[in-house]
Design an enzyme around this catalytic site. Structure first.
Site, PDB file in Angstrom:
ATOM      1  N   CYS A   1       0.768  -1.100  -0.040  1.00 33.54           N
ATOM      2  CA  CYS A   1       0.130   0.067   0.119  1.00 33.54           C
ATOM      3  C   CYS A   1       0.763   1.214   0.173  1.00 33.54           C
ATOM      4  CB  CYS A   1      -0.912  -0.058   1.137  1.00 33.54           C
ATOM      5  SG  CYS A   1      -1.824   1.521   1.460  1.00 33.54           S
TER       6      CYS A   1
ATOM      7  N   CYS B   1       0.544   3.211   3.064  1.00 35.36           N
ATOM      8  CA  CYS B   1       1.225   2.613   4.388  1.00 35.36           C
ATOM      9  C   CYS B   1       2.820   2.988   4.292  1.00 35.36           C
ATOM     10  CB  CYS B   1       1.147   1.213   4.360  1.00 35.36           C
ATOM     11  SG  CYS B   1      -0.612   0.611   4.949  1.00 35.36           S
TER      12      CYS B   1
ATOM     13  N   ASP C   1      -1.254  16.316  -1.999  1.00 31.91           N
ATOM     14  CA  ASP C   1      -1.356  15.475  -3.186  1.00 31.91           C
ATOM     15  C   ASP C   1      -0.457  15.800  -4.128  1.00 31.91           C
ATOM     16  OD1 ASP C   1      -2.582  14.131  -5.673  1.00 31.91           O
ATOM     17  OD2 ASP C   1      -3.945  13.522  -4.092  1.00 31.91           O
TER      18      ASP C   1
ATOM     19  N   ASN D   1     -13.579   8.827  -2.197  1.00 30.99           N
ATOM     20  CA  ASN D   1     -13.855   7.927  -3.294  1.00 30.99           C
ATOM     21  C   ASN D   1     -13.885   6.676  -2.687  1.00 30.99           C
ATOM     22  OD1 ASN D   1     -13.832   9.979  -5.206  1.00 30.99           O
ATOM     23  ND2 ASN D   1     -11.605   9.685  -5.365  1.00 30.99           N
TER      24      ASN D   1
ATOM     25  N   THR E   1      -8.696   4.646  -6.143  1.00 26.47           N
ATOM     26  CA  THR E   1      -7.283   3.969  -6.809  1.00 26.47           C
ATOM     27  C   THR E   1      -6.565   3.253  -5.620  1.00 26.47           C
ATOM     28  OG1 THR E   1      -6.230   5.850  -6.777  1.00 26.47           O
ATOM     29  CG2 THR E   1      -7.441   5.140  -8.892  1.00 26.47           C
TER      30      THR E   1
ATOM     31  N   HIS F   1      -6.787   2.191   0.740  1.00 30.72           N
ATOM     32  CA  HIS F   1      -6.886   2.496   2.442  1.00 30.72           C
ATOM     33  C   HIS F   1      -7.427   3.843   2.481  1.00 30.72           C
ATOM     34  CE1 HIS F   1      -3.178   3.426   5.342  1.00 30.72           C
ATOM     35  NE2 HIS F   1      -4.345   4.170   5.809  1.00 30.72           N
TER      36      HIS F   1
ATOM     37  N   HIS G   1      -9.125   7.289   2.655  1.00 31.12           N
ATOM     38  CA  HIS G   1      -8.502   8.499   2.690  1.00 31.12           C
ATOM     39  C   HIS G   1      -9.679   9.459   2.252  1.00 31.12           C
ATOM     40  CE1 HIS G   1      -7.810   6.875  -1.456  1.00 31.12           C
ATOM     41  NE2 HIS G   1      -7.870   8.260  -1.681  1.00 31.12           N
TER      42      HIS G   1
ATOM     43  N   HIS H   1      -9.894  13.557   0.689  1.00 35.25           N
ATOM     44  CA  HIS H   1      -8.879  14.523  -0.154  1.00 35.25           C
ATOM     45  C   HIS H   1      -9.764  15.942   0.426  1.00 35.25           C
ATOM     46  CE1 HIS H   1      -7.536  12.055  -3.184  1.00 35.25           C
ATOM     47  NE2 HIS H   1      -8.797  11.382  -2.981  1.00 35.25           N
TER      48      HIS H   1
END
Length: 113
Positions: A3, A6, A29, A86, A94, A97, A99, A101
């Site tokens: 990942c 990670c 990002d 998402n 994509t 894990h 997350h 934004h």
């Protein structure tokens, strides 16, 4: 585990950290969708997407949302922002894990990230 988030948490991949504590990490990002685009993740990889949130693990999502105003303010977002999550392949996730934004820095239109 392979990942990317990670690996960022473990320091194997560099990131532009915006905020970090013992539970979460926030970083800029690398492919921003807005002038300010921060990714916020839990350090533990226990939730892959929103479908996996349960009563037993929802505390980390609540914790992330409690820190978002602080992170937004630190990035100069004083006139509003957008938070995007998402979920799943059809939701354009994509990295599996969980997350969030944090987007802002301009008046946002209907564009999605």
């Amino acid at each position: 585990m392979n990942c990317i988030f990670c690996k960022i948490v473990n320091g194997e991949i560099p990131s532009s950290k915006v905020y970090e504590d013992d539970k979460i990490l926030a970083f800029d990002d690398i492919n921003p969708c807005a002038p300010v685009h921060v990714v916020i993740i839990p350090k533990e990889h226990t939730i892959t997407c929103a479908d996996d949130i349960t009563e037993d693990n929802c505390h980390i999502v609540g914790y992330i949302f409690s820190k978002i105003p602080e992170i937004a303010k630190a990035k100069g977002l004083t006139n509003g922002y957008r938070i995007v999550n998402n979920c799943g392949e059809d939701g354009a996730q994509t990295i599996f894990h969980i997350h969030f934004h944090l987007l802002g820095g301009e008046k946002l239109t209907e564009k999605l990230c």
